[in-house]
Design a protein around this motif. Structure first.
Motif, mmCIF file in Angstrom:
data_model
loop_
_atom_site.group_PDB
_atom_site.id
_atom_site.type_symbol
_atom_site.label_atom_id
_atom_site.label_comp_id
_atom_site.label_asym_id
_atom_site.label_seq_id
_atom_site.Cartn_x
_atom_site.Cartn_y
_atom_site.Cartn_z
ATOM 1 N N ASN A 6 0.856 -1.174 0.000
ATOM 2 C CA ASN A 6 0.000 0.000 0.000
ATOM 3 C C ASN A 6 0.895 1.226 0.000
ATOM 4 O O ASN A 6 1.125 1.830 1.029
ATOM 5 N N SER A 7 1.432 1.534 -1.158
ATOM 6 C CA SER A 7 2.389 2.620 -1.212
ATOM 7 C C SER A 7 2.303 3.351 -2.536
ATOM 8 O O SER A 7 2.101 2.750 -3.583
ATOM 9 N N LEU A 8 2.447 4.637 -2.465
ATOM 10 C CA LEU A 8 2.572 5.467 -3.649
ATOM 11 C C LEU A 8 4.075 5.635 -3.846
ATOM 12 O O LEU A 8 4.728 6.319 -3.066
ATOM 13 N N SER A 10 7.687 6.760 -5.119
ATOM 14 C CA SER A 10 8.347 7.939 -5.668
ATOM 15 C C SER A 10 9.017 7.555 -6.985
ATOM 16 O O SER A 10 9.718 6.548 -7.051
#
Length: 91
Positions: A6-8, A10
């Protein structure tokens, strides 16, 4: 894996000559394309394949931990990526 991630992420885009390079620092993964849009699209696909492969091989915990990821409450979180500017003096 997908439900545990669950990560956006970079993404860094660089222009090198006539091509664009897309780089995910949290995965140490890069690819390129003729346009920024193409490079970004390829990077997303490469990241998807990366996650599928480490899950299928059973190495997700080892690989992500080596890359600085942490698992909190059964969810993998990417390392904090800090961007800073520094002055470099050339004598």
């Amino acid at each position: 894996m997908e439900k545990d991630l669950n990560s956006l992420l970079s993404l860094v885009l660089l222009k090198e000559g006539k091509r664009y390079v897309a780089y995910f620092p949290a995965l140490d993964l890069s690819t390129s394309g003729n346009t920024a849009v193409e490079a970004k699209k390829r990077a997303v696909e490469a990241a998807r394949i990366f996650f599928q492969e480490i899950e299928e091989k059973g190495t997700a915990k080892e690989i992500l931990s080596e890359l600085g990821w942490e698992r909190k409450q059964k969810i993998w979180r990417e390392p904090v990526i800090k961007h800073d500017s520094v002055r470099v003096a050339v004598a």
